[in-house]
Design an enzyme around this catalytic site. Structure first.
Site, short mmCIF file in Angstrom:
data_model
loop_
_atom_site.label_atom_id
_atom_site.label_comp_id
_atom_site.label_asym_id
_atom_site.label_seq_id
_atom_site.Cartn_x
_atom_site.Cartn_y
_atom_site.Cartn_z
CB SER A 54 -0.35 8.62 -9.54
OG SER A 54 -0.43 8.01 -8.65
CB THR A 79 -2.61 11.40 -0.96
OG1 THR A 79 -3.68 10.35 -1.32
CG2 THR A 79 -3.07 11.49 0.64
CB THR A 113 1.73 7.56 -3.05
OG1 THR A 113 0.51 7.30 -2.58
CG2 THR A 113 2.06 8.84 -1.92
CG ASP A 114 -2.29 4.81 -5.76
OD1 ASP A 114 -1.92 5.09 -4.70
OD2 ASP A 114 -3.47 4.70 -6.19
N1 DAS Z 1 -5.15 8.06 -5.50
C1 DAS Z 1 -3.66 7.88 -5.15
C2 DAS Z 1 -2.88 8.44 -6.24
O1 DAS Z 1 -3.00 9.59 -6.51
C3 DAS Z 1 -3.51 8.54 -3.73
C4 DAS Z 1 -1.94 9.05 -3.30
O2 DAS Z 1 -1.61 9.91 -3.77
O3 DAS Z 1 -1.39 8.23 -2.31
O4 DAS Z 1 -1.74 7.84 -6.52
#
Ligand code: DAS
EC number: 3.5.1.38
Length: 330
Positions: free
Chosen positions: A62, A15, A95-96
C-alpha cells in the site's frame, strides 16, 4: 433460519498477503504474494459467517498507492455495493496506508452497507500471525447488521475503528492502530460489539461521490521543523493546488518559513496548517493569523487525513471560507 449475508472480498496485497521463508520472519518477508483465494482458504470458519465472493483487484504494497489506486478501489467497491445481492465489502490491504484508503472510501462511497478494510502486521507464514484472525473479524463485522451506517471501518487486533480517526502508530507491533478517541468497538469470536458511532458526516452525507470523481487535485504535505529550508517549501508547494503544513506542536510555523508559505498562498496554493503530532486540534488564528494570511486549519485531522479531505474539497470549492467549513463538518 435467516439467509447468510453475501460479502464481497477484494484483495489488494500487503502483509496480509505476504510470505516469509521461516516462521520467525515476522519482519523480513515478501509482501503481496498470496492471492485472495489462498488467504481465504486459511479461514474455513468464515464460511459460517457469510457467503464470500472473492476477487483480486490489485497485488501490491500500500506504500505504492497514489490517488489513481484510491479511485480504482473506490469505483470497484461502489459497483459491488450497488448490487442488491451484496450486503457488504471487505478489502484486504497493506497496513502502511490503510488509514488513507479507508478514509477516502468513508468520504466518497454512497451506501450505508458495511465496508471494512483489513490488514495484518505479520504475514500468514509467521509465528502468531494476526492475518487470519483480523480477516475473520473483518468478515464478521461486514456481515453483521449492527455495522450498517457506520461508514468505512478498519478492523485490526480485535478492534473496530472509524476510518476518519484511525492511524497506524507503530511499525511492527500487532497493536499498531489507534484512534485518538478510541475504537468504536471490539470483535470477539465472530461478533462485533459497538459502543460508539462516528459523529462526523460520512458516506451518504457527503457531497463527494466516487462514481463522478475522475482526477483528483494535487495536495502535498510538508513536515515542519526548524532546519527546514524555505527552498523545500517552495519546491513542494509549487506544483500543488493545496499544501498541508504539518507544523510543530499546534501547527506552529518557523519564522523563516512564513514568507515562502505566504508567497505560495498569493500564487493560489491553499495553505492548511496541521500538526505533525498527528493529534489534538489546530486552532484557527491561534499560533498564526490565518485570517490575515488566507490560510486554513485542519481542526483535529492529522496531516494525512487532512490531505485527503482537502483533495476532495478542492473538487468542489475554491473559496477559503467554504473550504474551512469542510474541516468543521467531516
Ligand atoms: N508493505 C506494507 C503495506 O503493504 C506492509 C503491510 O501490509 O503492513 O502496507
Amino acid at each position: 433460519m435467516t439467509a447468510k449475508p453475501n460479502i464481497a472480498v477484494i484483495g489488494t496485497g500487503g502483509t496480509i498477503a505476504g510470505k516469509g521463508e521461516a516462521v520467525v520472519n515476522t519482519a523480513a518477508y515478501l509482501c503481496s504474494v498470496l492471492g485472495i483465494d489462498e488467504i481465504l482458504e486459511s479461514i474455513p470458519d468464515a464460511a459460517a459467517l457469510a457467503n464470500l465472493r472473492a476477487e483480486q483487484l490489485l497485488q501490491t504494497g500500500s506504500e505504492n498507492f497514489g490517488n489513481e489506486h484510491l479511485l480504482a478501489i473506490g469505483k470497484r467497491v461502489a459497483q459491488l455495493l450497488a448490487q442488491p445481492d451484496i450486503d457488504g465489502v471487505v478489502i484486504t490491504h497493506g497496513t502502511d496506508t490503510i488509514e488513507e484508503t479507508a478514509y477516502f472510501l468513508h468520504l466518497t462511497l454512497k451506501s450505508t452497507k458495511p465496508v471494512v478494510v483489513v490488514g495484518a502486521m505479520r504475514p500468514p507464514s509467521a509465528m502468531s500471525s494476526d492475518a487470519s484472525l483480523n480477516l475473520y473479524d473483518a468478515l464478521a463485522v461486514a456481515a453483521h447488521p449492527s455495522s450498517h451506517g457506520n461508514g468505512t471501518l478498519v478492523v485490526a487486533n480485535s478492534e473496530i475503528h472509524t476510518a476518519r480517526d484511525v492511524m497506524k502508530g507503530n511499525s511492527f507491533k500487532l497493536e499498531a492502530f489507534r484512534s485518538p478517541y478510541g475504537p468504536l468497538g471490539y470483535v470477539i469470536e465472530g461478533r462485533p460489539h459497538f459502543y460508539r458511532r462516528p459523529s462526523r458526516a460520512h458516506t451518504v452525507e457527503t457531497p463527494w461521490s466516487i462514481d463522478t470523481l475522475v482526477a483528483l487535485p494535487k495536495v502535498d504535505i510538508v513536515y515542519g521543523y526548524g532546519a527546514l529550508g524555505s527552498n523545500v517549501v517552495d519546491f513542494i508547494g509549487s506544483g500543488a493546488h493545496g499544501l498541508i503544513y504539518a507544523g510543530t506542536g499546534n501547527g506552529n510555523v518557523a519564522a523563516h518559513l512564513l514568507e515562502p508559505l505566504r508567497r505560495l498562498a498569493e500564487r493560489g496554493v491553499l495553505i492548511v496548517r496541521a500538526s505533525r503530532t498527528g493529534n489534538g486540534i489546530v486552532l484557527r488564528n491561534g499560533s498564526q493569523p490565518d485570517d490575515e494570511y488566507g490560510w486554513l486549519t485542519v481542526d483535529d485531522q492529522n496531516p494525512l487525513k487532512a490531505r485527503l479531505l482537502l483533495t476532495l474539497a478542492l473538487t468542489q470549492h475554491s473559496d477559503a471560507r467554504a473550504l474551512q467549513q469542510v474541516f468543521a463538518r467531516y
